[in-house]
Each structure stands twice: as structure tokens, then as C-alpha cells.
Write a protein that holds these residues in place. Sequence first.
Motif, PDB file in Angstrom:
ATOM      1  N   SER A  58       5.776 -49.712  56.342  1.00  0.00           N
ATOM      2  CA  SER A  58       5.447 -48.822  57.455  1.00  0.00           C
ATOM      3  C   SER A  58       4.597 -49.534  58.502  1.00  0.00           C
ATOM      4  CB  SER A  58       4.732 -47.584  56.927  1.00  0.00           C
ATOM      5  OG  SER A  58       4.425 -46.705  57.970  1.00  0.00           O
ATOM      6  N   ILE A  59       3.610 -50.306  58.055  1.00  0.00           N
ATOM      7  CA  ILE A  59       2.765 -51.077  58.972  1.00  0.00           C
ATOM      8  C   ILE A  59       3.612 -52.077  59.757  1.00  0.00           C
ATOM      9  CG2 ILE A  59       0.955 -52.857  59.083  1.00  0.00           C
ATOM     10  CD1 ILE A  59      -0.417 -51.314  56.724  1.00  0.00           C
ATOM     11  N   ILE A  78       0.117 -57.516  62.448  1.00  0.00           N
ATOM     12  CA  ILE A  78       0.590 -57.052  61.136  1.00  0.00           C
ATOM     13  C   ILE A  78      -0.390 -57.480  60.046  1.00  0.00           C
ATOM     14  CG2 ILE A  78       2.387 -57.342  59.381  1.00  0.00           C
ATOM     15  CD1 ILE A  78       4.409 -57.563  61.751  1.00  0.00           C
ATOM     16  N   ILE A  79      -0.778 -58.753  60.054  1.00  0.00           N
ATOM     17  CA  ILE A  79      -1.709 -59.265  59.047  1.00  0.00           C
ATOM     18  C   ILE A  79      -3.020 -58.494  59.087  1.00  0.00           C
ATOM     19  CG2 ILE A  79      -3.164 -61.261  58.466  1.00  0.00           C
ATOM     20  CD1 ILE A  79      -0.692 -63.023  59.191  1.00  0.00           C
ATOM     21  N   GLU A  84      -6.766 -54.506  56.791  1.00  0.00           N
ATOM     22  CA  GLU A  84      -7.651 -53.350  57.017  1.00  0.00           C
ATOM     23  C   GLU A  84      -7.359 -52.239  56.010  1.00  0.00           C
ATOM     24  OE1 GLU A  84      -7.221 -52.022  61.060  1.00  0.00           O
ATOM     25  OE2 GLU A  84      -8.009 -53.906  61.854  1.00  0.00           O
ATOM     26  N   LYS A  85      -6.071 -52.024  55.726  1.00  0.00           N
ATOM     27  CA  LYS A  85      -5.661 -50.953  54.804  1.00  0.00           C
ATOM     28  C   LYS A  85      -5.876 -51.345  53.343  1.00  0.00           C
ATOM     29  CE  LYS A  85      -3.414 -47.214  53.497  1.00  0.00           C
ATOM     30  NZ  LYS A  85      -3.950 -45.891  53.622  1.00  0.00           N
ATOM     31  N   PHE A  86      -5.640 -52.621  53.022  1.00  0.00           N
ATOM     32  CA  PHE A  86      -5.711 -53.098  51.636  1.00  0.00           C
ATOM     33  C   PHE A  86      -6.623 -54.329  51.568  1.00  0.00           C
ATOM     34  CE2 PHE A  86      -1.511 -51.081  52.069  1.00  0.00           C
ATOM     35  CZ  PHE A  86      -1.599 -50.118  51.072  1.00  0.00           C
ATOM     36  N   SER A  87      -7.915 -54.094  51.516  1.00  0.00           N
ATOM     37  CA  SER A  87      -8.884 -55.207  51.543  1.00  0.00           C
ATOM     38  C   SER A  87      -8.849 -56.039  50.263  1.00  0.00           C
ATOM     39  CB  SER A  87     -10.295 -54.679  51.787  1.00  0.00           C
ATOM     40  OG  SER A  87     -10.666 -53.791  50.735  1.00  0.00           O
ATOM     41  N   GLN A  88      -8.197 -55.553  49.208  1.00  0.00           N
ATOM     42  CA  GLN A  88      -8.113 -56.310  47.963  1.00  0.00           C
ATOM     43  C   GLN A  88      -7.104 -57.459  48.041  1.00  0.00           C
ATOM     44  OE1 GLN A  88      -6.840 -53.273  48.515  1.00  0.00           O
ATOM     45  NE2 GLN A  88      -5.406 -52.617  46.913  1.00  0.00           N
ATOM     46  N   GLU A 113       5.792 -68.382  61.586  1.00  0.00           N
ATOM     47  CA  GLU A 113       5.169 -67.974  60.328  1.00  0.00           C
ATOM     48  C   GLU A 113       3.673 -68.089  60.498  1.00  0.00           C
ATOM     49  OE1 GLU A 113       6.961 -68.865  56.250  1.00  0.00           O
ATOM     50  OE2 GLU A 113       5.330 -70.326  56.424  1.00  0.00           O
ATOM     51  N   LEU A 114       2.969 -67.034  60.137  1.00  0.00           N
ATOM     52  CA  LEU A 114       1.520 -66.994  60.245  1.00  0.00           C
ATOM     53  C   LEU A 114       0.974 -66.553  58.895  1.00  0.00           C
ATOM     54  CD1 LEU A 114      -0.315 -67.393  62.791  1.00  0.00           C
ATOM     55  CD2 LEU A 114      -0.348 -64.905  63.020  1.00  0.00           C
ATOM     56  N   ASP A 115      -0.055 -67.244  58.426  1.00  0.00           N
ATOM     57  CA  ASP A 115      -0.661 -66.832  57.160  1.00  0.00           C
ATOM     58  C   ASP A 115      -2.170 -66.884  57.250  1.00  0.00           C
ATOM     59  OD1 ASP A 115      -0.905 -69.614  57.139  1.00  0.00           O
ATOM     60  OD2 ASP A 115      -0.486 -69.793  55.016  1.00  0.00           O
ATOM     61  N   LYS A 116      -2.809 -66.110  56.385  1.00  0.00           N
ATOM     62  CA  LYS A 116      -4.271 -66.043  56.383  1.00  0.00           C
ATOM     63  C   LYS A 116      -4.777 -65.769  54.976  1.00  0.00           C
ATOM     64  CE  LYS A 116      -8.042 -64.084  59.050  1.00  0.00           C
ATOM     65  NZ  LYS A 116      -8.393 -63.192  60.169  1.00  0.00           N
ATOM     66  N   MET A 117      -5.788 -66.534  54.582  1.00  0.00           N
ATOM     67  CA  MET A 117      -6.451 -66.339  53.294  1.00  0.00           C
ATOM     68  C   MET A 117      -7.749 -65.566  53.561  1.00  0.00           C
ATOM     69  SD  MET A 117      -7.406 -69.091  50.357  1.00  0.00           S
ATOM     70  CE  MET A 117      -5.678 -69.446  50.152  1.00  0.00           C
ATOM     71  N   PHE A 118      -8.018 -64.558  52.771  1.00  0.00           N
ATOM     72  CA  PHE A 118      -9.183 -63.712  52.992  1.00  0.00           C
ATOM     73  C   PHE A 118     -10.329 -63.945  52.020  1.00  0.00           C
ATOM     74  CE2 PHE A 118      -5.676 -61.556  54.970  1.00  0.00           C
ATOM     75  CZ  PHE A 118      -6.207 -61.242  56.208  1.00  0.00           C
ATOM     76  N   LYS A 119     -10.032 -64.499  50.844  1.00  0.00           N
ATOM     77  CA  LYS A 119     -11.083 -64.772  49.856  1.00  0.00           C
ATOM     78  C   LYS A 119     -10.905 -66.194  49.358  1.00  0.00           C
ATOM     79  CE  LYS A 119     -11.106 -59.987  48.384  1.00  0.00           C
ATOM     80  NZ  LYS A 119     -10.798 -59.048  47.318  1.00  0.00           N
TER      81      LYS A 119
END
Length: 120
Positions: A58-59, A78-79, A84-88, A113-119
Motif C-alpha cells: 500500500s505504501i 518509499i523507504i 516510519e510505519k515499521f521502525s523494527q 536502486e536505493l537502499d538504507k540500513m537503519f541499525k
Amino acid sequence: MSRIFLEDVKIYAYHGVLPEENLVGTYYIVNAELHTDLWKASESDDLNDTVSYAEINSIIHDEMGIPSKLMEHVAGRIINRIHEKFSQIDYIKIKITKTSPPMQGEMRGASIELDKMFKP
């Protein structure tokens, strides 16, 4: 590492630098890869213990519906919305392919292609 994939999501959208791209539109193919812990859901069988791929879908559709000049901009939105919706989620990769770019030659498409690491 646990992963969720949405593969080859086909969406008609209106992105591009050229004015006619925003009027005519074309099909885009979106692929998403999400890294998160799915082991609790594997034991509980409870949607609350996982990331809903229906909500991710949906996002993706919502953000693809907002015209932009650059696919990079759409992928970044999108990322950010997914996180924001799923911080885990630890890592998100989005690939967007424009199936009929207005360029010479025959091709299946042009992609970013775009990627991001959050932890860590």
C-alpha cells in the motif's frame, strides 16, 4: 537474517523529467527487500508480530501515485514511509524500473536502486 520481499510490483505511474512523461505515464516495476526479525511471528502465527507486506504494498502504491521528476526521489520517499510505519526494520532496498523510458534503442527498462540500513 530474516527478509521480506515484494517482487515485480507493476504500477502505472507518471514520473519523469520530460513533461510528456507526466502526461502519458508508463508502467513501473518495483521490488522491495526488507530485513527484520521474523522469528517471533514464526512461532506465534500472529500478524502483530511481523511486518505486513500488504501495508508495504500500500505504501509503495501511495508513493508511486505522487508524480516526481526522479525515480530516486520516489524510492527515497518509499523507504522513509516504510521505516516510519515499521521502525523494527533494519534495512530496506527499493528498486524501481521504468519499463518504457523515452530513450533510443530497445530495452526492458531503466532502473535505480536505493537502499538504507537503519541499525548497525
